[in-house]
Design a protein around this motif. Structure first.
Motif, short mmCIF file in Angstrom:
data_model
loop_
_atom_site.label_atom_id
_atom_site.label_comp_id
_atom_site.label_asym_id
_atom_site.label_seq_id
_atom_site.Cartn_x
_atom_site.Cartn_y
_atom_site.Cartn_z
N THR A 73 2.91 42.44 -33.22
CA THR A 73 3.09 43.67 -33.99
C THR A 73 4.22 44.53 -33.44
O THR A 73 4.37 45.69 -33.82
N GLN A 112 4.29 42.02 -40.74
CA GLN A 112 5.52 42.26 -41.50
C GLN A 112 5.41 43.56 -42.29
O GLN A 112 4.88 44.54 -41.80
N GLY A 113 5.93 43.56 -43.49
CA GLY A 113 5.89 44.73 -44.35
C GLY A 113 6.60 44.41 -45.66
O GLY A 113 7.06 43.29 -45.89
N TYR A 114 6.74 45.43 -46.49
CA TYR A 114 7.32 45.22 -47.81
C TYR A 114 8.84 45.09 -47.79
O TYR A 114 9.46 44.88 -48.83
N ASN A 141 12.16 40.82 -40.97
CA ASN A 141 10.86 40.23 -41.26
C ASN A 141 10.99 38.80 -41.77
O ASN A 141 10.24 37.90 -41.37
N ARG A 163 1.29 41.50 -44.49
CA ARG A 163 2.26 42.43 -45.04
C ARG A 163 1.57 43.71 -45.52
O ARG A 163 1.21 43.84 -46.69
N SER A 165 1.28 47.89 -46.31
CA SER A 165 2.10 49.01 -46.74
C SER A 165 2.21 49.98 -45.56
O SER A 165 2.05 49.56 -44.41
N THR A 212 -2.16 51.38 -46.17
CA THR A 212 -3.03 50.38 -45.56
C THR A 212 -3.73 50.99 -44.36
O THR A 212 -3.07 51.43 -43.41
N ASN A 236 -0.24 40.02 -48.60
CA ASN A 236 -0.17 41.47 -48.70
C ASN A 236 -1.52 42.05 -48.31
O ASN A 236 -2.56 41.51 -48.68
N ASN A 238 -3.38 45.76 -48.47
CA ASN A 238 -3.35 47.16 -48.85
C ASN A 238 -4.76 47.68 -49.10
O ASN A 238 -5.71 46.90 -49.20
#
Length: 348
Positions: A73, A112-114, A141, A163, A165, A212, A236, A238
């Motif tokens: 992370t 990761q992330g968007y 990412n 992934r 938010s 999230t 994802n 969320n």
């Protein structure tokens, strides 16, 4: 034979890493937390201070550890999107190499992330899905996932990419904690007898956004690392609901007993640049734990998030179809976090 799961959490003091460690310890894991700052050891978790850019130091530190799971992370900020790639890829490469030296490595988890979907660049396809086509690099990412996929080929361990938010959780000294930054902003407004104004772009006031919860993210991360349904896939993660700031902002103001006024676009990084002394006064008056405003609020990150004048959300159904069914109401998440910030004496 040793059946104890041993987790290494890289980025242990971040919003996601901090809560993940709590989840792992509560469920019986032995945890080693890696970060530059280190931390205070407690039952079930040992903190090690290391610069993950230093390959030799990282290898030496992890060599004696019988690692079964790597949860990555960590994040290194840079001033450009291109500048994020090399340092973040190098850190992951170093710690992954060290973890692979452990004979019992079973799983690698990548946070990761968007940005994978180009969300940081401008309006993108929503809801974003894990199967969406990629976009023009550079993007760290994507580069990190490619590294893991390449290294995993033919190996016995597997990986998962999570992934989320914007993550809501408890962490200090972290520039990417939106909830805590908003709480500090609200506290400053109250001290100055000012209304709670939305400082973001006009379009961000009405766009759809999601968050999230760090606790739910931790549960999803452990679920993915210990089951079979998430092997070598991205998901994802969320809360499961959407909101607009025009509805959420007055509710946050009400929690802090603040009046609201029409939005006024402004850079918090700029207007908060002279507030260090004021926060020291607030901290002294209310016996707060931290009198350094820069260790609580990340104004540049808040400006970034509140600058999204386009919809920002992804489809989380793949995760739920795979078997993870947790849900979190974002409004209640904010209230719970604000309450915890007060209990921890981080805000008045």
């Amino acid at each position: 034979m040793n059946n104890q799961r041993v987790a290494v959490v890289a980025g242990a003091n971040g919003v996601a890493g901090n809560k993940l460690i709590e989840e792992l310890v509560e469920t019986g894991w032995q945890v080693i937390g890696l970060s530059r700052r280190g931390g205070k050891d407690r039952p079930g978790v040992r903190y090690l201070s290391v610069d993950l850019h230093d390959k030799a130091a990282t290898l030496a530190l992890l060599k004696p550890l019988d690692v079964t799971h790597l949860f990555y992370t960590a994040y290194q900020h840079a001033d450009s999107w291109a500048g994020l790639v090399e340092p973040n890829l190098r850190m992951l490469d170093n710690v992954l190499t060290a973890a692979e030296n452990a004979s019992r490595l079973e799983h690698v988890s990548l946070m990761q992330g968007y940005k994978v979907y180009g969300a940081h660049l401008g309006p993108f396809k929503t809801p974003a899905r894990e199967s969406d086509e990629g976009h023009m690099p550079p993007e760290f990412n994507v580069a990190q996932q490619a590294l893991i996929e390449d290294r995993q080929a033919g190996k016995s361990w597997h990986w998962t990419a999570l992934r989320p938010s914007v993550v809501g959780g408890i962490s200090t000294g972290n520039p990417m904690n939106l909830a805590l930054s908003l709480a500090v902003y609200a506290s400053l407004c109250k001290e100055l007898h000012l209304p709670f104004r939305f400082p973001g772009k006009p379009g961000a006031w009405t766009s759809l956004i999601e968050m999230t919860d760090a606790g739910m993210l931790a549960k999803a991360t452990v679920w993915a690392a210990t089951g079979t349904a998430a092997k070598n896939q991205a998901f994802n993660v969320n809360n499961g609901d959407l909101f607009r700031w025009q509805e959420m902002w007055p509710k946050i103001a009400a929690w802090f007993d603040l009046a609201v006024a029409p939005p006024l676009p402004m850079s918090l990084k700029e207007v908060m640049s002279d507030k260090a002394a004021l926060w020291q006064d607030i901290a002294s008056k209310h016996s707060l734990q931290e009198n350094r405003i820069g260790h609580l609020a990340g104004w540049e990150f808040v400006d970034f998030v509140l600058g999204w004048d386009y919809d920002m959300f992804a489809d989380g159904s793949k995760l739920r179809r795979a078997g993870f069914h947790h849900y979190c109401e974002t409004e209640q998440m904010f209230y719970r976090l604000f309450t915890q910030f007060r209990q921890l004496r981080l805000i008045p």
